[in-house]
Enzyme design. Structure first.
Site, PDB file in Angstrom:
ATOM      1  N   ARG A   1       0.831  -1.207   0.000  1.00 23.10           N
ATOM      2  CA  ARG A   1       0.000   0.000   0.000  1.00 23.10           C
ATOM      3  C   ARG A   1       0.864   1.255   0.000  1.00 23.10           C
ATOM      4  O   ARG A   1       0.986   1.947  -0.997  1.00 23.10           O
ATOM      5  CB  ARG A   1      -0.940  -0.027   1.219  1.00 23.10           C
ATOM      6  N   ASP A   2       1.533   1.523   1.092  1.00 23.50           N
ATOM      7  CA  ASP A   2       2.360   2.724   1.200  1.00 23.50           C
ATOM      8  C   ASP A   2       3.524   2.668   0.220  1.00 23.50           C
ATOM      9  O   ASP A   2       3.957   3.685  -0.314  1.00 23.50           O
ATOM     10  CB  ASP A   2       2.874   2.845   2.641  1.00 23.50           C
TER      11      ASP A   2
ATOM     12  N   HIS B   1       6.735   4.226  12.582  1.00 26.27           N
ATOM     13  CA  HIS B   1       6.735   4.208  11.120  1.00 26.27           C
ATOM     14  C   HIS B   1       7.774   5.232  10.662  1.00 26.27           C
ATOM     15  O   HIS B   1       7.505   6.441  10.654  1.00 26.27           O
ATOM     16  CB  HIS B   1       5.339   4.579  10.612  1.00 26.27           C
TER      17      HIS B   1
ATOM     18  N   HIS C   1      10.745   6.867   8.011  1.00 24.88           N
ATOM     19  CA  HIS C   1      11.286   7.033   6.661  1.00 24.88           C
ATOM     20  C   HIS C   1      12.777   7.320   6.790  1.00 24.88           C
ATOM     21  O   HIS C   1      13.229   7.834   7.811  1.00 24.88           O
ATOM     22  CB  HIS C   1      10.565   8.162   5.932  1.00 24.88           C
TER      23      HIS C   1
ATOM     24  N   CYS D   1       5.424   9.622   0.342  1.00 26.85           N
ATOM     25  CA  CYS D   1       4.121  10.213   0.651  1.00 26.85           C
ATOM     26  C   CYS D   1       3.748  11.144  -0.493  1.00 26.85           C
ATOM     27  O   CYS D   1       4.518  12.050  -0.820  1.00 26.85           O
ATOM     28  CB  CYS D   1       4.168  10.994   1.967  1.00 26.85           C
TER      29      CYS D   1
ATOM     30  N   ASN E   1      10.296   4.276   2.796  1.00 30.13           N
ATOM     31  CA  ASN E   1      10.109   3.738   4.138  1.00 30.13           C
ATOM     32  C   ASN E   1      11.320   2.923   4.579  1.00 30.13           C
ATOM     33  O   ASN E   1      12.155   2.509   3.758  1.00 30.13           O
ATOM     34  CB  ASN E   1       8.890   2.796   4.141  1.00 30.13           C
TER      35      ASN E   1
END
Length: 296
Positions: free
Chosen positions: A15-16, A204, A206, A237, A246
């Site tokens: 997804r991300d 989470h 980055h 993002c 990520n």
């Protein structure tokens, strides 16, 4: 400081990791990616998002993806939803868990959700209430917890206040996002302590400044036991141009292995999966471990 005996890896690559890709990835490739991730031992794999296709065209196939994906026993496939319309679509697809995504800053709330910070909670509240009533688990993401490209450093108290409002809605977990990768280990530990400890928190990170692994270790030392990561280091993002990839799941697994922390993931199978996906995206994986362990 003591380290946890086991860590849950919350895999966000499908997804991300893919949401920012300009070229549309075929839904069959996405379904195979989910299968390969499950085969590698990942038990929480965020599959997709039910956002409006206008905003994230890459994920316009969310319903079809869930329809053709073989959902493995013992594997959780949460999806991201922005509002009640997204929840309706998620319920039709038979999901068991959703995630909502809030912002710790006013500017990003307006850019990402077209809402003020207060308005975002008003949007989330009925979504969470309905999801819980339907028997779904609800997770919350909180973006811009360490820095914002428009507002600069984000006060710890502001992050805690925003995060607590999401938890008070009934979310079982809050994922603290370093959306632009500016956090440092000391800041991570300060923020976790300000929440009163690690209970119900995930992280989470980055890797914009190369601090994702150091920040993860700091979170583990603070008692956090759930870490978001993306296979091959995919992702960013769409509303924060300074957000790079990520934390790579392979890099996380390598560190956890070195610390003797259980996680249940087969590193070789995961590396093979990320090499396979990189070939389909037409570029090498940014993961250091994938680079080091891939066939030359």
């Amino acid at each position: 400081m003591e380290l946890p005996q086991r860590v849950t890896i919350y895999e966000v690559g499908a997804r991300d990791g893919l949401q920012n890709e300009e070229a549309i990835v075929p839904v069959e490739v996405k379904a195979e990616f989910l299968g390969r991730l499950a085969d590698a031992g990942l038990t929480t794999i965020e599959a997709t998002s039910f956002v409006h296709p206008k905003w994230v065209p890459q994920l316009a196939d969310a319903a079809r993806l869930l329809e053709i994906t073989e959902r493995r026993p013992g594997v959780n496939y949460p999806v991201l939803v922005p509002n009640e319309r997204g929840l309706d679509r998620a319920l039709e697809s038979g999901v068991e868990e959703i995630a909502i995504f809030g912002s710790a800053t006013e500017t990003f709330a307006r850019k990402n959700l077209n809402r003020s910070m207060d308005e975002q909670y008003a949007m989330f509240a009925p979504t969470v209430e309905r999801a819980l009533a339907a028997g779904l688990r609800v997770r919350a993401y909180l973006s811009m917890c360490f820095g914002d490209p428009w507002e600069g450093a984000v006060p710890v108290g502001q992050v805690v206040a925003a995060g607590r409002r999401l938890l008070e809605m009934g979310c079982y977990q809050l994922s603290l996002g370093d959306t632009i990768g500016v956090g440092t280990a000391g800041h991570v530990q300060e923020l976790i302590a300000a929440f009163g400890g690690p209970s119900r928190l995930a992280v989470h990170f980055h890797d914009t400044y190369g601090q994702a692994l150091a920040n993860t270790l700091a979170a583990l030392q603070s008692g956090v036991t759930t870490v978001d990561a993306s296979a091959g280091g995919l992702g960013g993002c769409p509303y924060a141009e300074s957000a790079t990839g990520n934390l790579a799941t392979e890099d996380l697994v390598w560190m956890l292995d070195g610390l003797g922390i259980e996680h249940g993931v087969d590193l070789d199978a995961l590396v093979t999966t990320s090499v396979w996906m990189a070939e389909r995206l037409g570029r090498p994986s940014p993961s250091r471990v994938v680079t080091a362990r891939s066939p030359k």
